[in-house]
Design a protein around this motif. Structure first.
Motif, PDB file in Angstrom:
ATOM      1  N   MET A   1      41.661  15.667   6.446  1.00 42.51           N
ATOM      2  CA  MET A   1      41.314  15.617   5.024  1.00 42.51           C
ATOM      3  C   MET A   1      39.924  15.020   4.860  1.00 42.51           C
ATOM      4  SD  MET A   1      43.251  13.580   1.925  1.00 42.51           S
ATOM      5  CE  MET A   1      43.322  12.100   2.916  1.00 42.51           C
ATOM      6  N   SER A   2      39.094  15.681   4.089  1.00 37.93           N
ATOM      7  CA  SER A   2      37.753  15.179   3.796  1.00 37.93           C
ATOM      8  C   SER A   2      37.836  14.095   2.719  1.00 37.93           C
ATOM      9  CB  SER A   2      36.873  16.330   3.318  1.00 37.93           C
ATOM     10  OG  SER A   2      35.595  15.871   2.994  1.00 37.93           O
ATOM     11  N   THR A   3      37.077  13.014   2.905  1.00 36.49           N
ATOM     12  CA  THR A   3      37.091  11.913   1.942  1.00 36.49           C
ATOM     13  C   THR A   3      35.670  11.400   1.711  1.00 36.49           C
ATOM     14  OG1 THR A   3      37.452  10.264   3.691  1.00 36.49           O
ATOM     15  CG2 THR A   3      39.423  11.139   2.580  1.00 36.49           C
ATOM     16  N   LEU A  37      36.959   2.254  -2.671  1.00 37.04           N
ATOM     17  CA  LEU A  37      38.078   3.198  -2.612  1.00 37.04           C
ATOM     18  C   LEU A  37      37.678   4.369  -1.729  1.00 37.04           C
ATOM     19  CD1 LEU A  37      38.921   3.419  -6.439  1.00 37.04           C
ATOM     20  CD2 LEU A  37      40.135   2.054  -4.712  1.00 37.04           C
ATOM     21  N   ARG A  38      38.574   4.779  -0.855  1.00 32.88           N
ATOM     22  CA  ARG A  38      38.402   6.035  -0.142  1.00 32.88           C
ATOM     23  C   ARG A  38      39.120   7.109  -0.955  1.00 32.88           C
ATOM     24  NH1 ARG A  38      36.941   5.794   4.790  1.00 32.88           N
ATOM     25  NH2 ARG A  38      38.181   3.965   5.310  1.00 32.88           N
ATOM     26  N   ILE A  39      38.430   8.188  -1.267  1.00 31.83           N
ATOM     27  CA  ILE A  39      38.927   9.201  -2.201  1.00 31.83           C
ATOM     28  C   ILE A  39      38.923  10.563  -1.538  1.00 31.83           C
ATOM     29  CG2 ILE A  39      38.439  10.332  -4.417  1.00 31.83           C
ATOM     30  CD1 ILE A  39      37.230   7.678  -5.341  1.00 31.83           C
ATOM     31  N   SER A  40      39.964  11.328  -1.770  1.00 28.45           N
ATOM     32  CA  SER A  40      40.039  12.674  -1.197  1.00 28.45           C
ATOM     33  C   SER A  40      39.032  13.585  -1.874  1.00 28.45           C
ATOM     34  CB  SER A  40      41.457  13.235  -1.343  1.00 28.45           C
ATOM     35  OG  SER A  40      41.820  13.324  -2.713  1.00 28.45           O
ATOM     36  N   ALA A  41      38.439  14.460  -1.081  1.00 22.56           N
ATOM     37  CA  ALA A  41      37.391  15.359  -1.589  1.00 22.56           C
ATOM     38  C   ALA A  41      37.909  16.793  -1.651  1.00 22.56           C
ATOM     39  CB  ALA A  41      36.168  15.293  -0.679  1.00 22.56           C
ATOM     40  N   GLY A  42      37.286  17.581  -2.491  1.00 21.60           N
ATOM     41  CA  GLY A  42      37.655  18.996  -2.597  1.00 21.60           C
ATOM     42  C   GLY A  42      37.690  19.443  -4.037  1.00 21.60           C
ATOM     43  N   GLU A  46      44.775  18.314  -6.560  1.00 18.66           N
ATOM     44  CA  GLU A  46      45.246  17.140  -5.814  1.00 18.66           C
ATOM     45  C   GLU A  46      44.087  16.290  -5.298  1.00 18.66           C
ATOM     46  OE1 GLU A  46      46.433  20.337  -5.079  1.00 18.66           O
ATOM     47  OE2 GLU A  46      48.116  19.953  -6.432  1.00 18.66           O
ATOM     48  N   ASP A  47      42.870  16.764  -5.467  1.00 15.93           N
ATOM     49  CA  ASP A  47      41.732  16.042  -4.920  1.00 15.93           C
ATOM     50  C   ASP A  47      41.231  14.967  -5.878  1.00 15.93           C
ATOM     51  OD1 ASP A  47      41.378  17.209  -2.330  1.00 15.93           O
ATOM     52  OD2 ASP A  47      40.783  19.047  -3.335  1.00 15.93           O
ATOM     53  N   ARG A 188      36.770  12.017 -11.309  1.00 15.07           N
ATOM     54  CA  ARG A 188      37.906  12.942 -11.392  1.00 15.07           C
ATOM     55  C   ARG A 188      37.846  13.737 -12.694  1.00 15.07           C
ATOM     56  NH1 ARG A 188      41.711   9.368 -11.480  1.00 15.07           N
ATOM     57  NH2 ARG A 188      41.426   8.971  -9.265  1.00 15.07           N
ATOM     58  N   HIS A 189      37.516  13.054 -13.778  1.00 11.00           N
ATOM     59  CA  HIS A 189      37.485  13.697 -15.092  1.00 11.00           C
ATOM     60  C   HIS A 189      36.400  14.769 -15.169  1.00 11.00           C
ATOM     61  CE1 HIS A 189      37.692  14.091 -19.453  1.00 11.00           C
ATOM     62  NE2 HIS A 189      36.381  13.899 -19.495  1.00 11.00           N
TER      63      HIS A 189
END
Length: 202
Positions: A1-3, A37-42, A46-47, A188-189
């Motif tokens: 998973m890219s983060t 924070l480590r956050i999922s990318a994409g 769900e990202d 995210r928004h």
């Protein structure tokens, strides 16, 4: 998973220090708190979700006594820093390890303060492990202000409010980890609305 990583700092301050750009005698921007924070990318729904948290309290060296202004602003008191704070080199090493191989985003030029503190620690003869060169630091404030103009006058901890979003987590502005959640909510928004993170973020 890219983060990717979002981070925020709280550092020593005094009444009027911001306006004077910390030019008062002996007034340095020593880090007292690191949040990340480590956050999922994409691009899927769900990202941009939080994968991992990092938080550390740091004991300042040049000005070990926190100013009443700083405590009032952040809620961080002297007793807590004395009890739970770690040495700057330890916190910097751990945080830079958390960032290795990642794009590291801040809302403002916090990487400059990070660099100052790393330089001071090394000048004291302390070893800071995990250098800057393994991570890509980027100030996303210009991008976010451009894609969401209502954020232009907002601090990192008020981005959620400027965008009309729910409070992201319990806590308060000028707590590093809370401010990270506020930045993450804003990312995210705007990405859900079609914006793409600036080139070089992933």
């Amino acid at each position: 998973m890219s983060t990717f990583v979002v981070f925020d700092l709280e550092f020593t301050s005094w009444s009027g220090a911001l306006e004077r750009d910390w030019t008062g005698p002996g007034q340095l921007r020593e880090i007292v708190q690191i949040g990340a924070l480590r956050i999922s990318a994409g691009d899927s729904a769900e990202d941009h979700c939080v994968v991992e948290e990092y938080e550390a309290l740091v004991r300042p060296v040049v000005n070990p006594r926190l100013s009443p202004y700083f405590t009032g602003l952040t809620g961080i008191d002297q007793e807590t820093v004395d009890r739970e704070g770690v040495a700057p080199a330890e916190a910097l090493s751990d945080f830079l390890g958390f960032c290795q191989g990642q794009s590291v985003l801040s809302y403002g030029n916090d990487m400059i303060v990070l660099g100052e503190n790393t330089g001071w620690a090394r000048a004291r003869g302390e070893e800071v492990k995990n250098g800057f060169l393994t991570a890509g630091f980027l100030n996303i404030r210009p991008w976010l202000n451009a894609v969401a103009p209502t954020t232009a006058s907002a601090s990192s901890g008020r981005l959620w409010e400027a965008l009309g979003l729910p409070r992201p987590v319990a806590g308060r502005e000028h707590s590093a980890l809370f401010d990270c959640y506020s930045i993450a909510a804003a990312i995210r928004h705007v990405c859900a609305g079609g914006a793409r993170l600036p080139e070089g973020c992933l």
